[in-house]
Scaffold this motif. Structure first.
Motif, short mmCIF file in Angstrom:
data_model
loop_
_atom_site.label_atom_id
_atom_site.label_comp_id
_atom_site.label_asym_id
_atom_site.label_seq_id
_atom_site.Cartn_x
_atom_site.Cartn_y
_atom_site.Cartn_z
N GLY A 277 0.82 -1.21 0.00
CA GLY A 277 0.00 0.00 0.00
C GLY A 277 0.85 1.26 0.00
O GLY A 277 0.63 2.18 -0.79
N PHE A 278 1.86 1.31 0.89
CA PHE A 278 2.75 2.46 0.92
C PHE A 278 3.57 2.56 -0.36
O PHE A 278 3.86 3.67 -0.84
CB PHE A 278 3.68 2.39 2.14
CG PHE A 278 3.02 2.81 3.42
CD1 PHE A 278 2.57 4.11 3.58
CD2 PHE A 278 2.86 1.92 4.47
CE1 PHE A 278 1.96 4.52 4.76
CE2 PHE A 278 2.25 2.31 5.65
CZ PHE A 278 1.80 3.61 5.80
N ALA A 279 3.95 1.41 -0.93
CA ALA A 279 4.70 1.42 -2.19
C ALA A 279 3.86 2.04 -3.31
O ALA A 279 4.38 2.79 -4.15
CB ALA A 279 5.11 -0.01 -2.56
N LEU A 280 2.55 1.75 -3.32
CA LEU A 280 1.67 2.37 -4.32
C LEU A 280 1.55 3.87 -4.11
O LEU A 280 1.49 4.64 -5.07
CB LEU A 280 0.29 1.71 -4.27
CG LEU A 280 0.17 0.31 -4.86
CD1 LEU A 280 -1.20 -0.29 -4.56
CD2 LEU A 280 0.40 0.33 -6.37
N VAL A 281 1.50 4.30 -2.84
CA VAL A 281 1.40 5.73 -2.55
C VAL A 281 2.64 6.47 -3.06
O VAL A 281 2.54 7.59 -3.60
CB VAL A 281 1.25 5.95 -1.02
CG1 VAL A 281 1.37 7.43 -0.68
CG2 VAL A 281 -0.10 5.41 -0.55
N PHE A 282 3.81 5.85 -2.93
CA PHE A 282 5.06 6.50 -3.35
C PHE A 282 5.44 6.18 -4.80
O PHE A 282 6.46 6.66 -5.29
CB PHE A 282 6.21 6.05 -2.45
CG PHE A 282 6.03 6.42 -1.00
CD1 PHE A 282 5.45 7.63 -0.65
CD2 PHE A 282 6.44 5.55 0.00
CE1 PHE A 282 5.28 7.97 0.68
CE2 PHE A 282 6.28 5.90 1.34
CZ PHE A 282 5.69 7.11 1.68
N LYS A 283 4.62 5.39 -5.48
CA LYS A 283 4.95 4.92 -6.82
C LYS A 283 5.25 6.05 -7.82
O LYS A 283 6.17 5.92 -8.65
CB LYS A 283 3.81 4.05 -7.35
CG LYS A 283 4.10 3.39 -8.71
CD LYS A 283 5.19 2.36 -8.61
CE LYS A 283 5.40 1.65 -9.93
NZ LYS A 283 6.50 0.67 -9.88
N PRO A 284 4.51 7.17 -7.81
CA PRO A 284 4.82 8.23 -8.78
C PRO A 284 6.27 8.69 -8.73
O PRO A 284 6.85 9.04 -9.76
CB PRO A 284 3.85 9.35 -8.39
CG PRO A 284 2.69 8.64 -7.78
CD PRO A 284 3.30 7.49 -7.03
N LEU A 285 6.89 8.70 -7.56
CA LEU A 285 8.29 9.10 -7.44
C LEU A 285 9.19 8.14 -8.19
O LEU A 285 10.14 8.55 -8.87
CB LEU A 285 8.70 9.18 -5.97
CG LEU A 285 8.01 10.25 -5.12
CD1 LEU A 285 8.44 10.14 -3.68
CD2 LEU A 285 8.33 11.65 -5.67
N SER A 286 8.88 6.83 -8.06
CA SER A 286 9.68 5.82 -8.78
C SER A 286 9.53 5.98 -10.28
O SER A 286 10.50 5.82 -11.02
CB SER A 286 9.25 4.41 -8.35
OG SER A 286 9.49 4.19 -6.98
N VAL A 287 8.32 6.25 -10.73
CA VAL A 287 8.08 6.39 -12.17
C VAL A 287 8.82 7.60 -12.72
O VAL A 287 9.43 7.56 -13.80
CB VAL A 287 6.57 6.51 -12.46
CG1 VAL A 287 6.32 6.80 -13.93
CG2 VAL A 287 5.86 5.22 -12.05
#
Length: 357
Positions: A277-287
């Motif tokens: 869940g937290f990984a999805l929240v921060f996903k835009p930064l990874s992209v």
């Protein structure tokens, strides 16, 4: 651009996932505390009784009893394929060969769908598949079912319907008198597949297992010459049947071990989903990082570490709150562990003043 938009949409999913995990972990710890108290109560209350003597004074009490399992002269039959066995329990398991969809995502947020064929006991709805060419049947031709004997005895006691259904089914039937031209017998299966090693979507296989226990032990509430659920003071119920001759204390220990397995399974799964869940929240930064040379690896690592530490710390806090009520030292220790993880996370993100190493 599409990958970034998908990652932004994923923020909502991530927040929902985190909230669901908090609720699920809270329930798990509340249930765990209830189970601990109920097991402690059961150990103090249980009465070991003789299966050959029905004592009315034990009605309404938690009793433990063991002995030989006796099925009266009766054959349990499944009329679907005319399968019979002299047993306390006969179980039909129906599986259908179906498509299953899996989704993977690359560093830029692009999703890839893959499809595999698997045997499943329930219908897998293909209506939501991304690739509409993979189509599963809309209904199962048969369903799995449990059949039990009318009269199953343990000494002078009769097992309840619930106890008969909870008996093990370790025996496998392989000898079939098949009377259906649309199905054949291959090993332990009745199937309509032309080749069970390489079946087609929609093919069905049916197997039968049965109870072959010679001796059993049970823990339940005595009610006349049969049994019902025993309800502890906090509402937790006990009605357990196991194979073999065991005293009540060992049956209670089995219940406690099963509770522990469930507890840790939910803890582990909940913590994993919290991390996701937290990984999805921060996903835009990874992209974003994936499109910037050299920065991408750093951002992905930082995002993964942040999601991991937050997932673990929030999970520990939720677990600790429940434990403070019954085991204060354990609860305080868990909170301390969560505080350490949050401290590490904040320190890792804090920039160093200029001129300092």
């Amino acid at each position: 651009m599409k990958g970034f938009l998908n990652s932004v949409k994923g923020i909502v999913t991530g927040v929902v996932l985190v909230l669901v995990c908090i609720g699920g972990l809270s329930w798990n710890e509340w249930n765990n505390v209830r189970n601990i108290k109920a097991v402690d109560e059961a150990r103090k209350s249980v009465i070991q009784i003789d299966s050959e003597n029905v004592n009315p004074e034990n009605d309404g009490k938690l009793v433990a009893v063991n002995g030989a399992l006796n099925v009266l002269d009766e054959t349990v039959t499944d009329s679907l394929f005319h399968v019979s066995a002299k047993t306390a329990k006969l179980m039909r398991t129906v599986e259908m060969y179906q498509w299953e969809e899996s989704v993977s995502e690359d560093d830029k947020g692009n999703q890839t769908y893959s499809y595999s064929k698997v045997w499943l006991q329930t219908l897998n709805n293909s209506g939501g598949f991304n690739d509409k060419s993979h189509i599963n049947p809309e209904a199962m031709p048969f369903i799995s079912e449990i059949m039990v004997a009318d009269e199953v005895k343990l000494g002078e006691f009769s097992l309840s319907e619930k106890q008969k259904e909870s008996l093990s089914a370790k025996g496998t039937i392989r000898d079939f008198d098949l009377q259906d031209d649309n199905y054949t017998v291959i090993g332990e299966y009745i199937t309509n597949a032309a080749n069970i090693s390489s079946p087609d979507i929609g093919d069905v296989r049916i197997s039968y297992t049965y109870n072959d226990s010679g001796e059993i032990s049970l823990l339940a509430c005595q009610q006349g010459n049969t049994f019902t659920d025993y309800r502890a003071s906090n509402g937790v119920t006990f009605n357990k049947v196991v194979d073999g001759l065991l005293p009540g204390t060992e049956v209670i220990q089995i219940i406690q071990e099963e509770n522990n397995i469930l507890k840790w399974a939910i803890r582990g799964f909940g913590t994993l989903l919290m991390f996701l869940g937290f990984a999805l929240v921060f996903k835009p930064l990874s992209v974003i990082g994936a499109h910037i040379p050299f920065l991408g690896v750093f951002l992905r690592t930082a995002v993964g570490l942040a999601a991991l530490l937050l997932g673990l710390s929030v999970s520990l806090i939720v677990i600790a709150i429940a434990w403070i009520a019954v085991r204060p030292l354990i609860g305080i220790g868990l909170i301390a562990g969560a505080a350490v993880m949050i401290f590490i996370l904040t320190k890792a993100k804090k920039p160093q003043p200029a001129g300092k190493p």
